[in-house]
Design a protein around this motif. Structure first.
Motif, short mmCIF file in Angstrom:
data_model
loop_
_atom_site.label_atom_id
_atom_site.label_comp_id
_atom_site.label_asym_id
_atom_site.label_seq_id
_atom_site.Cartn_x
_atom_site.Cartn_y
_atom_site.Cartn_z
N ILE A 78 28.24 -17.01 5.09
CA ILE A 78 29.36 -16.55 5.92
C ILE A 78 30.62 -17.28 5.47
N ARG A 79 31.67 -16.52 5.14
CA ARG A 79 32.89 -17.14 4.63
C ARG A 79 33.61 -17.90 5.75
N PRO A 80 34.26 -18.98 5.43
CA PRO A 80 34.92 -19.80 6.46
C PRO A 80 35.87 -19.00 7.34
N GLU A 81 36.55 -17.98 6.77
CA GLU A 81 37.47 -17.24 7.63
C GLU A 81 36.75 -16.30 8.60
N ASP A 82 35.43 -16.14 8.41
CA ASP A 82 34.66 -15.31 9.33
C ASP A 82 33.91 -16.14 10.37
N VAL A 83 34.22 -17.42 10.37
CA VAL A 83 33.67 -18.30 11.42
C VAL A 83 34.80 -18.55 12.42
N TYR A 84 34.56 -18.23 13.69
CA TYR A 84 35.62 -18.35 14.70
C TYR A 84 35.33 -19.49 15.66
N LEU A 85 36.39 -20.10 16.14
CA LEU A 85 36.25 -21.00 17.29
C LEU A 85 36.22 -20.09 18.51
N ASP A 86 35.15 -20.22 19.32
CA ASP A 86 34.94 -19.24 20.38
C ASP A 86 34.19 -19.95 21.51
N VAL A 87 34.84 -20.10 22.66
CA VAL A 87 34.23 -20.88 23.75
C VAL A 87 32.90 -20.29 24.21
N ASN A 88 32.70 -18.99 23.94
CA ASN A 88 31.43 -18.38 24.34
C ASN A 88 30.46 -18.26 23.17
N GLY A 89 30.82 -18.84 22.01
CA GLY A 89 30.00 -18.71 20.81
C GLY A 89 28.63 -19.33 21.00
N PRO A 90 27.64 -18.85 20.22
CA PRO A 90 26.27 -19.33 20.38
C PRO A 90 26.01 -20.67 19.70
N ILE A 91 26.93 -21.11 18.83
CA ILE A 91 26.66 -22.31 18.05
C ILE A 91 27.62 -23.42 18.49
N GLU A 92 27.07 -24.64 18.58
CA GLU A 92 27.88 -25.75 19.04
C GLU A 92 27.92 -26.86 17.99
N GLY A 93 29.09 -27.53 17.86
CA GLY A 93 29.18 -28.62 16.90
C GLY A 93 30.37 -29.51 17.18
N VAL A 94 30.49 -30.54 16.33
CA VAL A 94 31.58 -31.51 16.50
C VAL A 94 32.51 -31.42 15.29
N VAL A 95 33.81 -31.36 15.57
CA VAL A 95 34.79 -31.29 14.48
C VAL A 95 34.82 -32.62 13.75
N GLU A 96 34.59 -32.58 12.43
CA GLU A 96 34.56 -33.83 11.66
C GLU A 96 35.86 -34.07 10.90
N VAL A 97 36.30 -33.05 10.19
CA VAL A 97 37.48 -33.18 9.34
C VAL A 97 38.35 -31.95 9.53
N ILE A 98 39.67 -32.16 9.56
CA ILE A 98 40.57 -31.02 9.58
C ILE A 98 41.51 -31.12 8.38
N GLU A 99 41.55 -30.07 7.56
CA GLU A 99 42.47 -30.07 6.41
C GLU A 99 43.41 -28.88 6.55
N VAL A 100 44.63 -29.06 6.02
CA VAL A 100 45.53 -27.91 5.98
C VAL A 100 45.27 -27.20 4.66
N SER A 101 44.93 -25.92 4.76
CA SER A 101 44.61 -25.16 3.55
C SER A 101 45.53 -23.95 3.52
N GLY A 102 46.62 -24.09 2.79
CA GLY A 102 47.61 -23.01 2.76
C GLY A 102 48.22 -22.80 4.13
N GLU A 103 48.09 -21.59 4.64
CA GLU A 103 48.67 -21.25 5.94
C GLU A 103 47.70 -21.52 7.08
N ARG A 104 46.54 -22.04 6.71
CA ARG A 104 45.50 -22.18 7.73
C ARG A 104 44.92 -23.58 7.77
N LEU A 105 44.10 -23.81 8.78
CA LEU A 105 43.39 -25.08 8.87
C LEU A 105 41.95 -24.86 8.44
N ALA A 106 41.45 -25.76 7.60
CA ALA A 106 40.03 -25.73 7.28
C ALA A 106 39.35 -26.79 8.13
#
Ligand SMILES: Nc1ncnc2c1ncn2[C@@H]1O[C@H](COP(=O)(O)OP(=O)(O)O)[C@@H](O)[C@H]1O
Ligand SMILES: [Mg+2]
Lengths: 288, 369
Positions: B288-316
């Protein structure tokens, strides 16, 4: 302080060693130079700087035997003009031949692996036998072919025995030329021959110069073949030099003068082409 | 109707034991930019050299237009190759370099001079025309080589990583110039690169190669959106695609991908396909490509944000879901999220790819209507 003292001593030792080597090499040269400008009376004395400086040894070289008699020794020696021209002609032509044949052979060896590693090694054979072993049979052949004492025979023989240096030196240069240049030329529509002359030959020019100079020096100083195979018409400079000292007399002065002339010519050529030599030794710079 | 300009048919080339090009076939259409893309050593250059005639294939055929050129020597093929290195003749001036092929073709002097100057103008070499080409920098040399190739008006223009040695700014400019020139001339161009971004920006179509094999041919979008193998999925895209490896199992009516403590619920995705049952118990990889992964409060998968990078116009955002599983998500730059935060994720189900772990090929599933 002690350490410093050792260092000074070591560096002094270094310079003394270098100095001794330089003297070792230069004394005979200096001796020849000195002798060339000394009059007859001073030939056998051991000081370097001539008391009575003279050009006579040089002048005498270009005159007929009668003048040599005046100097107190009686030797019959031809003027140097002809041997000098002979040497220039024979050495230049045989060098050009050896370098060109060497270039094409080296190209074949480098790009098409002909005549195979053994074949290439085989070309060294002419240099592995002492020349004295085959000079006699060659003299017999040349005699049968009526080629003795001709420029042609010397040129053929010299280019044959030096071509192997041309091959080996140039193979190194051609091996270092990226094949992409030739491929690019072919893709532009050039035939292999055109590629060879327009691309490989000019890029290999420093190699041609290095090989040419090396072969020129070897041929220029060659004595044995010339001594055996020439007599009157095709006598070369080394043979002529040897004639000033022999059973007929000991003309040290003219001999030294001629030795000087003989070495000035390759030095002048080397100087004239040193620009190409420098590119030759920094050949890597040409690459991408 | 697309006309095939170059056809490579079942071409194989070996160097000793090494199979540099392994049964490769593709067509290049007239007037397009076709890119051979793949990691170093995958056989791109060899393929290009086979098309140019500098290398003979052990098996297979090469056609240019309607002609079988497999045994034709390079100088008769009317193709031109810009080499990766040693592109120009170092001993000639820039002018003589560009004029080389024209002189071989005995083009009249005035026409030749006009053409050389025109090309020099386009490629910004006018003030260098009298300089020895070997003295110039690599990026200028590439431009000279390009001008020299274009001058002879080849049917096919081959370029082997021509921008490798240029710095980023020059590369971008050259890429645009290249495309512009190609469009103006309408020449068919085969371009080789290992840089997927360059391939995506420049090409009409891309052929992805790996280990001598051709894996997939398609437009940049096709290759990106529909990778047919794990390798292509990985090679294309930055940041790289997320992969989740595991065995597909069914527990209490739900589909899970499990490996060790990793267990990802894929029921939602699987429920829209028919032949899912046949996959049960098999080792699969979910891509699954990173842009097809959404932050979604009702999403089925849970995790902890480890690193945030600025990638062009977006955040990785790198999110640790399990000890052995980190997922990347590309989110709009104004998204408010911080490192250490607990987040929930969902996937764009349309964009989930399933690969067989053993064959690394895409698993074809038939969709429920
Ligand atoms: N002339 C050759 N002789 C032997 N091996 C070669 C030769 N040319 C290429 N190879 C090998 O073939 C493989 C493919 O090379 P190449 O086509 O140059 O790859 P790429 O251009 O994709 O980096 C590499 O493993 C390379 O080492
Ligand atoms: Mg390559």
């Amino acid at each position: 302080m002690k350490f410093h003292g050792t260092r000074v001593l070591l560096s002094a030792l270094k310079y003394i060693t270098i100095g001794v080597f330089i003297l070792w090499v230069l004394i005979p040269v200096a001796w020849v130079v000195s002798l060339a400008f000394k009059p007859y009376a001073e030939w056998r004395v051991s000081y370097f700087v001539p008391k009575n400086f003279t050009w006579n040894n040089f002048i005498v070289l270009f005159k007929s035997e009668a003048f040599i008699g005046i100097m107190g020794a009686t030797a019959i020696v031809e003027p140097v003009t002809k041997p000098l021209i002979n040497s220039l002609v024979v050495t230049s032509l045989s060098t050009i031949m050896a370098v060109m044949i060497g270039f094409f052979t080296a190209y074949g060896a480098s790009r098409y692996n002909t005549p195979g590693p053994f074949g290439l090694f085989f070309t060294l054979l002419t240099r592995m036998l002492p020349p004295a072993t085959f000079v006699t049979p060659i003299m017999v052949y040349y005699s049968n072919l009526k080629l003795l004492d001709t420029h042609f025979s010397l040129i053929i023989l010299y280019s044959a025995v030096t071509v192997t240096y041309g091959i080996w030196i140039l193979k190194g240069f051609i091996d270092a030329i990226p094949i992409e240049w030739e491929e690019a030329a072919m893709l532009e529509g050039a035939t292999p021959i055109k590629t060879l002359f327009k691309v490989v030959l000019p890029i290999a020019r420093p190699g041609l110069v290095v090989a040419g100079l090396f072969i020129f020096l070897l041929t220029w100083t060659e004595l044995l073949f010339a001594l055996v195979l020439t007599n009157v018409y095709a006598v070369t400079l080394p043979v002529h030099i040897s004639k000033y000292v022999g059973a007929v007399g000991q003309l040290y002065g003219p001999q030294a003068a001629l030795a000087l002339i003989g070495s000035v010519i390759p030095i002048a050529i080397g100087y004239a082409i040193q620009k190409h030599l420098v590119t030759g030794f920094t050949f890597g710079m040409v690459r991408g | 109707m697309k006309i095939a300009k170059v056809r490579v048919v079942n071409v194989t080339k070996r160097f000793g034991d090494l199979v540099a090009v392994n049964n490769v076939s593709f067509e290049v259409y007239e007037g397009e930019i076709f890119t051979l893309l793949g990691p170093s050593g995958c056989g791109k250059t060899t393929t290009l050299r086979i098309i140019s005639g500098l290398e003979k294939p052990d098996l297979g055929k090469v056609y240019i237009g309607d002609n079988d050129v497999t045994t034709l020597p390079p100088q008769l093929r009317n193709v031109c190759l810009v080499f990766q290195e040693y592109a120009v003749f170092p001993h000639m001036s820039v002018y003589d370099n560009i004029a080389f092929g024209l002189r071989v073709r005995k083009v009249p002097k005035e026409e030749l001079s006009k053409k050389v100057r025109e090309l020099a103008e386009v490629l910004e070499l006018t003030d260098r025309l009298n300089t020895k080409a070997g003295r110039l920098g690599i990026s200028e040399q590439q431009r000279i080589a390009l001008a020299r190739c274009i001058a002879v008006e080849p049917e096919v223009l081959l370029l082997d990583e021509p921008l490798t040695f240029a710095d980023a700014k020059v590369r971008e400019k050259m890429r645009r110039e290249l495309k512009k020139i190609q469009r103006e001339l309408g020449v068919t161009m085969i371009y080789v690169t290992h840089d997927q971004l360059e391939a995506m920006m420049l090409s009409d179509r891309i052929a992805v190669m790996n280990k001598g094999r051709l894996l997939q041919v398609g437009s940049p979008i096709e290759i990106y959106d529909n990778p047919q193998s794990l390798f292509v999925a990985h090679f294309i895209g930055s940041p790289t695609i997320n992969t989740i490896e595991g065995v597909l199992v069914k527990e209490r009516g739900r589909f899970l991908v499990k490996r060790g403590e990793v267990a990802i619920d894929v029921s939602e995705f699987m429920s829209s396909y028919h032949n899912v049952e046949s996959l049960l118990g098999r080792n699969i990889v979910i891509g699954i490509r990173p842009e097809d992964v959404y932050l979604d409060v009702n999403g089925p998968i849970e995790g902890v944000v480890e690193v945030i990078e600025v990638s062009g116009e977006r955040l990785a955002i790198h999110i640790r879901v399990f000890k052995e599983l980190v997922l990347k998500a590309l989110v709009p730059i104004h998204e408010i999220v911080s490192e250490g935060e607990r987040v929930r994720l969902s996937f764009n189900l349309e964009k989930v790819h399933i690969f067989d772990k053993a064959t690394e090929e895409k698993v074809v599933l038939s969709r429920v209507k």
